[in-house]
Structure formats: structure tokens, C-alpha cells
Motif scaffolding. Structure first.
Motif, PDB file in Angstrom:
ATOM      1  N   UNK A   1       0.818  -1.225   0.000  1.00 12.30           N
ATOM      2  CA  UNK A   1       0.000   0.000   0.000  1.00 12.30           C
ATOM      3  C   UNK A   1       0.846   1.267   0.000  1.00 12.30           C
ATOM      4  N   UNK A   2       2.099   1.096  -0.351  1.00 17.11           N
ATOM      5  CA  UNK A   2       3.053   2.200  -0.231  1.00 17.11           C
ATOM      6  C   UNK A   2       2.581   3.463  -0.954  1.00 17.11           C
ATOM      7  N   UNK A   3       2.169   3.316  -2.206  1.00 17.12           N
ATOM      8  CA  UNK A   3       1.817   4.502  -2.984  1.00 17.12           C
ATOM      9  C   UNK A   3       0.436   5.040  -2.629  1.00 17.12           C
ATOM     10  N   UNK A   4      -0.528   4.147  -2.460  1.00 16.40           N
ATOM     11  CA  UNK A   4      -1.875   4.645  -2.097  1.00 16.40           C
ATOM     12  C   UNK A   4      -1.823   5.320  -0.735  1.00 16.40           C
ATOM     13  N   UNK A   5      -0.983   4.797   0.167  1.00 17.43           N
ATOM     14  CA  UNK A   5      -0.873   5.398   1.517  1.00 17.43           C
ATOM     15  C   UNK A   5      -0.371   6.834   1.441  1.00 17.43           C
ATOM     16  N   UNK A   6       0.739   7.035   0.745  1.00 17.00           N
ATOM     17  CA  UNK A   6       1.335   8.380   0.756  1.00 17.00           C
ATOM     18  C   UNK A   6       0.406   9.385   0.078  1.00 17.00           C
TER      19      UNK A   6
END
Ligand code: SF4
Ligand code: FES
Length: 252
Positions: free
Chosen positions: A197-202
């Protein structure tokens, strides 16, 4: 031996849209061993005994770990001692006869509730936007089921030290919460468990930060200077890199 006499000017405001003013009080017989909040407790006991409204302020653990406390003391969030929360600041750092002005965190995204208490629920909404790992954890993993390199574990731990107090916002001339947000993004984005979820999180957390009315970062560094957990500006640089990569990858 008689304790110190401290002259206070305290921000009083009965409610969110009530008029505000700095009210003078005298704290007498203050022990150098008292914490700043204990000094205020004694002032409040006198106010209550006199039938007056005590000064409202937040605190919980009083051990520097929960993030509930926070006062602007002579213009500095959490006061004059670096790396120290308001509850861990002791009166030995002041001297007899000192004048101290006490104000709440003052930022558009932290509306004042009463006196020195502000509403920091905007931070909760930033966390809710992405500050978690959405996996079905099932039974507890074996300790070494997911290998985490030591430097990565240390980086995650350093970022996770943020206690969500909001001093970074209070001190920033832009009212920005990027130090807080970047610490929370970094804590999860550096770990193997945080990668899916790295990109959706940021993107979700940065967008929520902006929607809450926090300002942009202009690299003043005031946030790092007052942070009681000494969260580094490098977290902001990491978050910016992550955000740009996420957008280039088409993440919405
Ligand atoms: S980054 Fe530091 S100052 Fe900001 S909320 Fe976290 S602990 Fe408090
Ligand atoms: S009261 Fe918990 S950090 Fe100060």
C-alpha cells in the motif's frame, strides 16, 4: 526555603468562538522539582478554591509518551528545553521572578476548544486515510517470518517515535503538519509489510493533510527544532519522494 514566584500570562478563552485574552496569574512557592503542568495544577487549585474557572489544558501520561500535552511557552512549542514535552519540562529551567506567557497551539487546523486545549482530530483523520497496513493478519507470525534488515527496522522505529503532539504544526509559520505526516508515512513505507500500500498510503495521507487545512512546507525547520521526539526533516524528503513516485506511477 520558599519556592519561586513566577508571573504568568495565560491565554483564556471560554469556548471556540468566545473572545480571548491573556490573563495574569502569580504562581507562588513553586518548587524547581515541579513539572510545568504541576505548577499549573497548583494555580488551578487556587482558582477552584476561589470559586473561579480553572485553566483548561490537555495532559494524560505526563511521562512524555502519549502526545496529549502541549503548550506554547514564551513563544516556543513545548518550551525552552530541546527534545522535551511540556509535561516533562521542569520548573528548574526557570528562575525566581520569571515572566512566562502560555498560549495554546495556534493553527487553523487545530481549532481552540477552551483556554489551552485544541482539537487535534485532524491528525486522527490523516492516520485514518492511510496510516495502517490493511492485511488480514491471522495468527501471529513467526518472529523471523518476514526478515527486516536492521537499518530498515531502526529507521521505522525512529519515525514511529512521533507521539502526535502537534508541536511541529504549532511552531511552523505555515501551520504545516508535514513532519507528523511524513513520520507516519515513513514508519510504514520503509517496512516490507508496508510495501503493497506504499503509494496509495502516501497519496491518501498527503491529500488528507491538505484537505484538513494544514499549510505547505517551505523548509523552515522549526518543526524539527521543537519536536520532543527529535523526528528528522529527512522524513519529509522521503515522503516527497514517495509522493512524486506514486503520482508518476499513476496513483490517485
Ligand atoms: S513530528 Fe514531533 S512535534 Fe510533530 S507530532 Fe510528531 S512528535 Fe509531535
Ligand atoms: S502528557 Fe503524555 S506526553 Fe505529555
Amino acid at each position: 526555603m520558599a519556592g519561586m514566584t513566577i508571573h504568568l500570562r495565560v491565554w483564556r478563552q471560554a469556548g471556540p468562538s468566545q473572545p480571548r485574552k491573556l490573563v495574569p496569574y502569580t504562581a507562588e512557592d513553586v518548587s524547581p522539582d515541579m513539572s510545568f503542568l504541576e505548577m499549573l495544577d497548583v494555580v488551578n487549585e487556587k482558582l477552584i478554591a476561589a470559586g473561579q474557572d480553572p485553566i483548561a489544558f490537555d495532559s494524560d501520561c505526563r511521562e512524555g509518551i502519549c502526545g496529549a500535552c502541549g503548550l506554547v511557552i514564551n513563544g516556543v512549542a513545548h518550551g525552552p528545553e530541546p527534545g522535551t514535552t511540556t509535561c516533562q519540562l521542569h520548573m528548574r529551567h526557570f528562575k525566581n521572578g520569571d515572566s512566562i506567557t502560555i498560549e495554546p497551539w495556534r493553527s487553523r487546523a487545530f481549532p481552540i476548544l477552551k483556554d489551552l486545549m485544541v482539537d487535534r482530530s485532524a491528525f486522527d483523520r490523516i492516520i485514518k486515510a492511510g496510516g495502517y497496513i490493511a492485511v488480514n493478519a491471522g495468527a501471529a507470525q513467526d518472529a523471523n517470518g518476514i526478515l527486516v534488515p536492521k537499518p530498515v527496522a531502526e529507521q521505522a522505529f525512529e519515525s514511529a517515535a512521533c507521539i502526535g503532539c502537534g508541536a511541529c504544526v504549532a511552531q511552523c509559520k505555515n501551520g504545516s503538519a508535514v513532519l507528523f505526516t511524513s513520520a507516519k508515512v515513513s514508519h510504514l513505507n520503509v517496512l516490507p509489510q508496508g510495501q503493497p500500500e506504499r503509494y496509495t498510503r502516501v497519496v491518501a495521507m498527503v491529500d488528507r493533510h491538505d484537505q484538513e487545512g494544514f499549510g505547505s512546507c517551505s523548509n523552515e525547520g522549526e518543526c524539527e527544532a521543537v519536536c520532543p521526539k527529535e523526528i528528522k526533516l529527512s522524513n519529509i524528503a522521503r515522503m516527497t519522494r514517495e509522493y512524486v513516485r506514486a503520482r508518476l506511477a499513476g496513483t490517485r
